[in-house]
Scaffold this motif. Sequence first.
Motif, mmCIF file in Angstrom:
data_model
loop_
_atom_site.group_PDB
_atom_site.id
_atom_site.type_symbol
_atom_site.label_atom_id
_atom_site.label_comp_id
_atom_site.label_asym_id
_atom_site.label_seq_id
_atom_site.Cartn_x
_atom_site.Cartn_y
_atom_site.Cartn_z
ATOM 1 N N HIS A 145 0.839 -1.198 0.000
ATOM 2 C CA HIS A 145 0.000 0.000 0.000
ATOM 3 C C HIS A 145 0.877 1.252 0.000
ATOM 4 N N VAL A 146 0.291 2.369 -0.315
ATOM 5 C CA VAL A 146 0.858 3.690 -0.052
ATOM 6 C C VAL A 146 -0.291 4.593 0.359
ATOM 7 N N TRP A 147 0.030 5.644 1.101
ATOM 8 C CA TRP A 147 -0.982 6.660 1.390
ATOM 9 C C TRP A 147 -0.329 7.973 1.773
ATOM 10 N N ASP A 148 -1.084 9.034 1.556
ATOM 11 C CA ASP A 148 -0.667 10.402 1.858
ATOM 12 C C ASP A 148 -1.798 11.028 2.669
ATOM 13 N N LEU A 149 -1.559 11.248 3.950
ATOM 14 C CA LEU A 149 -2.618 11.737 4.835
ATOM 15 C C LEU A 149 -3.025 13.166 4.525
ATOM 16 N N SER A 150 -2.207 13.889 3.750
ATOM 17 C CA SER A 150 -2.618 15.239 3.348
ATOM 18 C C SER A 150 -3.629 15.192 2.209
ATOM 19 N N VAL A 151 -3.691 14.054 1.515
ATOM 20 C CA VAL A 151 -4.693 13.870 0.446
ATOM 21 C C VAL A 151 -6.016 13.410 1.037
ATOM 22 N N PRO A 200 1.916 3.838 14.820
ATOM 23 C CA PRO A 200 3.074 4.249 14.011
ATOM 24 C C PRO A 200 2.739 4.381 12.525
ATOM 25 N N LEU A 201 1.616 3.807 12.107
ATOM 26 C CA LEU A 201 1.205 3.911 10.700
ATOM 27 C C LEU A 201 0.578 5.261 10.380
ATOM 28 N N ARG A 202 0.303 6.076 11.393
ATOM 29 C CA ARG A 202 -0.359 7.355 11.135
ATOM 30 C C ARG A 202 0.662 8.391 10.673
ATOM 31 N N ARG A 203 1.194 8.155 9.489
ATOM 32 C CA ARG A 203 2.059 9.098 8.779
ATOM 33 C C ARG A 203 2.019 8.712 7.311
ATOM 34 N N ASP A 204 2.611 9.525 6.459
ATOM 35 C CA ASP A 204 2.639 9.213 5.036
ATOM 36 C C ASP A 204 3.589 8.051 4.756
ATOM 37 N N PHE A 205 3.177 7.177 3.857
ATOM 38 C CA PHE A 205 4.041 6.131 3.321
ATOM 39 C C PHE A 205 3.953 6.221 1.808
ATOM 40 N N THR A 206 5.069 6.526 1.167
ATOM 41 C CA THR A 206 5.078 6.790 -0.263
ATOM 42 C C THR A 206 5.919 5.756 -1.004
ATOM 43 N N LEU A 207 5.806 5.783 -2.309
ATOM 44 C CA LEU A 207 6.612 4.879 -3.122
ATOM 45 C C LEU A 207 8.094 5.211 -2.986
#
Length: 278
Positions: free
Chosen positions: A9-15, A26-33
């Motif tokens: 997965h990836v996600w951007d919490l600002s989106v 600890p997952l509550r941050r952005d994880f990008t490619l």
Amino acid sequence: MTIVDAHHHVWDLSVRDQDWIAEDSPLRRDFTLEDLRPEARAAGVDRTILVQTITVPEETPEFLALAAEQELIAGVVGWTDLTRTDIADELAGLRELPGGQYLKGIRHQVQGEPDPEWLLRPDVRRGLAAVAEADLVYDLVVLPHQLPACVRAAEALPHLTFALDHLGKPPVAGARLEPWATAVRTLAAFPNTVCKLSGLVTEADPASWTLDDLRPYADTVLDAFGPGRLMFGSDWPVCTLAASYGQVVSLAEELTASLDKSEREQVFTGTATRVYGL
């Protein structure tokens, strides 16, 4: 041996928010490619399947566009509402978007549905039939008590390939095999089913899991599905709650060490390539 990671997965919490993540996780941050790429390369992974995280229609077009821009992503398992009456048109429309050729499958968070037979509802089955007609895979993210419905869905829709994510989330932390193992073997008896060797470390005790804790569950799916219907997936970044990306790859290699070279190539490359049409 090059590796296909069939599940991340990836996600951007600002989106958009990922409302399934606890505030103190600890997952509550952005994880990008960009975060994943160096870890994947170091582990010998050269292609991946990007999988949906949340049930909103905007995410899938974003993931398709990302796949079109990023060589690492070879396919996308997206989300759309299976119960909509125009589901066939919706799937066709996704294919026409930028990166639409990377759409390889559809997934819904069935694990969050209170009805254990959600997959068998007439409106859902109509949507699943449309997924089959579109020559897409349907990823199953379910809990063990929902596996009997998966069995009935696989029997009712023999032309649809069902990919069982995370082995159906067995109770590793409780060190119990049944009734999960029997249900998984029943599902595996249908040739239109495959399984992802993924998600085990987060079903175990994240602070104290051992290889021996995980082996009975991996052995069960290896025996039930065989290497030709089993594929490696990291479940990154969720896996980081219990192990690093490199550890998860090494763990999968250890759990399949008894296989011969051609069988290991199926688990780590061949099955995902064939099933998702990479």
